[in-house]
Design a protein around this motif. Sequence first.
Motif, short mmCIF file in Angstrom:
data_model
loop_
_atom_site.label_atom_id
_atom_site.label_comp_id
_atom_site.label_asym_id
_atom_site.label_seq_id
_atom_site.Cartn_x
_atom_site.Cartn_y
_atom_site.Cartn_z
N GLU A 52 45.84 44.07 40.16
CA GLU A 52 46.14 42.68 39.81
C GLU A 52 46.54 41.88 41.04
OE1 GLU A 52 47.31 45.33 38.26
OE2 GLU A 52 46.35 45.17 36.27
N GLU A 53 47.32 42.49 41.90
CA GLU A 53 47.74 41.79 43.12
C GLU A 53 46.55 41.50 44.03
OE1 GLU A 53 52.34 43.46 43.51
OE2 GLU A 53 50.67 44.59 44.39
N LYS A 54 45.64 42.43 44.10
CA LYS A 54 44.44 42.19 44.91
C LYS A 54 43.65 40.99 44.36
CE LYS A 54 43.84 47.05 46.26
NZ LYS A 54 42.99 48.27 46.13
N ALA A 55 43.50 40.95 43.05
CA ALA A 55 42.75 39.85 42.44
C ALA A 55 43.41 38.51 42.71
CB ALA A 55 42.61 40.09 40.94
N TYR A 92 37.24 31.86 37.80
CA TYR A 92 36.14 32.79 38.01
C TYR A 92 36.65 34.09 38.61
CZ TYR A 92 32.62 29.18 37.13
OH TYR A 92 31.83 28.22 36.55
N PHE A 93 37.73 34.00 39.40
CA PHE A 93 38.38 35.18 39.94
C PHE A 93 39.60 35.49 39.07
CE2 PHE A 93 36.85 35.54 44.64
CZ PHE A 93 35.54 35.56 44.21
N GLY A 94 40.77 35.66 39.63
CA GLY A 94 41.96 35.91 38.83
C GLY A 94 41.81 37.10 37.90
N LYS A 95 42.09 36.89 36.62
CA LYS A 95 42.01 37.97 35.64
C LYS A 95 40.59 38.49 35.47
CE LYS A 95 46.08 36.50 33.01
NZ LYS A 95 46.61 36.01 31.70
N ASN A 96 39.61 37.60 35.61
CA ASN A 96 38.23 38.05 35.52
C ASN A 96 37.87 38.99 36.67
OD1 ASN A 96 37.31 36.76 33.15
ND2 ASN A 96 37.20 34.80 34.23
N LEU A 97 38.43 38.75 37.85
CA LEU A 97 38.21 39.65 38.97
C LEU A 97 38.90 40.99 38.72
CD1 LEU A 97 36.89 39.94 41.73
CD2 LEU A 97 38.93 38.90 42.75
N ILE A 116 36.96 44.59 38.58
CA ILE A 116 37.35 45.76 39.39
C ILE A 116 37.58 46.96 38.48
CG2 ILE A 116 39.10 46.70 40.95
CD1 ILE A 116 39.64 43.73 41.77
N ASN A 117 38.29 46.73 37.39
CA ASN A 117 38.62 47.84 36.48
C ASN A 117 37.40 48.43 35.81
OD1 ASN A 117 41.39 47.82 37.00
ND2 ASN A 117 41.81 46.29 35.41
N ASN A 118 36.40 47.59 35.54
CA ASN A 118 35.22 48.15 34.86
C ASN A 118 34.11 48.55 35.84
OD1 ASN A 118 33.73 45.83 35.55
ND2 ASN A 118 34.10 44.83 33.58
N THR A 170 32.40 46.72 37.98
CA THR A 170 31.39 45.73 38.37
C THR A 170 31.57 45.32 39.82
OG1 THR A 170 31.46 44.89 36.10
CG2 THR A 170 30.35 43.52 37.73
N ILE A 171 32.83 45.17 40.24
CA ILE A 171 33.17 44.95 41.64
C ILE A 171 33.77 46.25 42.16
CG2 ILE A 171 34.66 43.73 43.28
CD1 ILE A 171 32.52 41.94 42.31
N THR A 172 33.23 46.77 43.26
CA THR A 172 33.72 48.04 43.78
C THR A 172 35.09 47.86 44.45
OG1 THR A 172 32.70 47.78 45.96
CG2 THR A 172 31.34 48.77 44.23
N THR A 173 35.83 48.95 44.51
CA THR A 173 37.11 48.92 45.21
C THR A 173 36.92 48.58 46.68
OG1 THR A 173 38.05 50.56 43.68
CG2 THR A 173 39.13 50.29 45.81
N ASP A 174 35.82 49.10 47.27
CA ASP A 174 35.55 48.80 48.68
C ASP A 174 35.39 47.29 48.90
OD1 ASP A 174 35.66 51.44 49.35
OD2 ASP A 174 33.49 51.74 49.42
N ARG A 175 34.70 46.62 47.95
CA ARG A 175 34.47 45.18 48.13
C ARG A 175 35.76 44.39 47.99
NH1 ARG A 175 33.92 41.21 50.53
NH2 ARG A 175 33.22 39.25 49.64
N ILE A 176 36.57 44.66 46.97
CA ILE A 176 37.81 43.89 46.81
C ILE A 176 38.76 44.19 47.95
CG2 ILE A 176 38.85 45.61 45.27
CD1 ILE A 176 39.41 41.78 45.24
#
Length: 819
Positions: free
Chosen positions: A85-88, A342-347, A351-353, A355-361
């Motif tokens: 969450e903090e990363k997002a 578009y980011f925030g909770k959606n990001l 990450i959790n599902n 769709t966005i890799t941990t490496d990218r975030i």
Amino acid sequence: MKVPADHALILSGLLLAPSVGASTCQEPINHVGEPNSYVQPLNTSILTPYGSSPPVFPSPETKGKGGWEKALVQAKNWVSQLTVEEKAWMATGQPGPCVGNILPIPRLNFTGLCLQNGPQCIQQGDYSSVFVSGVSAAASWDRKLLYDRGYAMATEHKGKGTHVVLGPIGGPLGRSPYDGRTWEGFAADPYLTGVCMEETILGIQDAGVQANAKHFIANEQETQRNPTYAPDANATTYIQDSVSSNLDDRTLHEIYMWPFANAARARVASFMCSYNRVNGSHSCQNSYLLNHLLKTELGFQGYVMSDWGATHSGVASAESGMDMTMPGGFTVYGELWTEGSYFGKNLTEAINNGTITTDRIDDMIVRIMTPYFWLGQDKNYPSVDASVGPLNVDSPPDTWLYDWKFTGPTNRDVRGNNSAMIREHGAASTVLLKNERNALPLRKPRNIVIVGNDAGSDTQGPSTQTDFEYGVLANAGGSGTCRFSYLSTPQDAITTRARQYGGRVQTWLNNTLITEKSMPELWNPEQPDVCLVFLKSWSEENVDRTYLTLDWNGNAVVEAVAKYCNNTVVVTHSAGVNVLPFADHPNVTAILAAHYPGEEAGNAIADLLFGDANPSAKLPYVIAYNESDYNAPLTTAVATNGTYDWQSWFDEELEVGYRYFDAHNIPVRYEFGFGLSYTTYNLTKLVAAKPVASNLTALPEQRAVQPGGNPALWDTVYTLTAQVSNTGSVDGYAIPQLYVGFPDTAPAGTPPSQLRGFEKVWLEAGETKKVTFELMRRDVSYWDVTAQDWRIPAGEFTFKAGFSSRDFHANTTATLLRK
């Protein structure tokens, strides 16, 4: 009050004085004639977001190249402690005291990030300075001025707690003089703008503040920069999309990307992706622009943030290379935070599902935090001044969702002695365009007439977002608008000078009055020694200019004065280009273009008028004879209603600014690089300092990419020297310029000459000095679209040196590649 005889007599005509019988009913005339318009032809090719710009994935990870290696390690260690969450939220703006805000993380002693508008000042700042504008700084052609301005501005920002200055501006470059924001940027030339970007960034970041290079890229009009939303639409649907800037690969590299390469080379902390689409795809989710050109080809190591509301997707934007969305919410300017992001909770969900890799975030946040640690912003950095919050029009306090805590003094005075520097910069940035019969400098004229609504005090307050009739125009509208702590006006400064020697000053500030009455009806019967006419031209964000004539019937004002005054001096405060039909009037003896000079506007122009400073500035654009002489029209309207129909085709390709006028031999009133002085200069003996290296190759050696791209492009490959002399009787600064003509083997469309060097050198009367022009590989290369690299062409180059793009005093030729 009785005025002593030894003091100046001030006769003010701000209002329509009954004593002269003028009507008060006439509506002031701003402009005459039809506004600029270019309706997109019905047969225009339409580029959509799909298939026009090549996809490039994945987004490269930063390696901390260019001296950021230690900070990179710190950033990675810090990011490893964050929750998902903090990363997002580190990538998502929030409403708060600054124009852009990243939330604090108290458990890690992180107080957040404060992002502030700043191309000319601290927009949300009290007790802060208003510096010369970007176009003014460019007109100085002075590397030291650019650096000092950036450093001083950043020092004030830091004092108010700003972590990121949203500037400098490399786009708009000035493809069209009608663009509403060219005054925030620098010059209608990639080389000069590149120098301005690099020096400004170095100054800002040497002060410990992050710079932000914007707006990436081809952001050359304000009209339809954002999508058109239906009144009842939600935040993700719209009637028509933002305009698409459509341009070829060579033009993109040689014109619009050129100054951003300088920015990357200066190790700028962040880039801002722009509102417009590029070749169909939104800039902030255009993977070719962000992943390939910026992060790979230019080796950019920092983070990419969106312009305010320029985010149009979540996952697609993140994967395409955007690292931070600003200001974080929905709607056209991203300021509906309660509706989500578009980011925030959606990001977080992405990450959790997976769709966005941990490496990218992780890379997104590492990119954000690396310059933070590199500049030492984690140690003893000033807190945000609580006074900036109530001044924030983007997220006023009633929109805040976080309980922001403030420490430290409020209403901090961060100005120091910057006013003295700003005064010098204002004079150094004002271009003397005409000076007949030695009208200037003034020699203690006994009877001075001041005319024009640009001469006096602003009547609309210290911060003005919209055009106004009365008052000197030292700054303009939009996110670059400033809040003046004080403003020196021409009327006050000139009157103060006149009082020193017992001169008389008569003032009329009402343009309507001036054009309705004849001047002999207004002034004292004694013929004036000089008539100083002050005129202006407004410009602002989100609205393109519709005229290149001066505002408030300025041409008619000049004619009304010059008809009776045989020594009429015209001073303009403007965003840049104005056509000046009165320049041929025999009674107009001098013209000065002062641009937007900041808080010392009056004192700076007085220093020039009375000879305390010798003009040295040069035009960073072309002044044509007619508005119709300019090419590259802005798309002002479309006659169709397709979603993606707004297009701007850059069909002029490399023929931007003086390149166009030179390529077609079009006469101009004042050429690029032109500017007079109170002395005269000459340039001779343009010669090579040493032979061309025998092993010089057409294509550069392929070295490991660093910030700015392949380091080989920045190697000096040819050096020229010249002798520059002050042939007049006044000490001053000469600004010799070097232009390059490429061999005939260069591809079709190569401009006949291109700026590739300049210096600013102090010369006492009669003095001669040697100047050196060092040419880097990029300077003598063109972008080879087949090889996808910078190529030095075979054949003979022509090098021309002088004092403008059409005033060459010496030339030489050389073949750089051996057969």
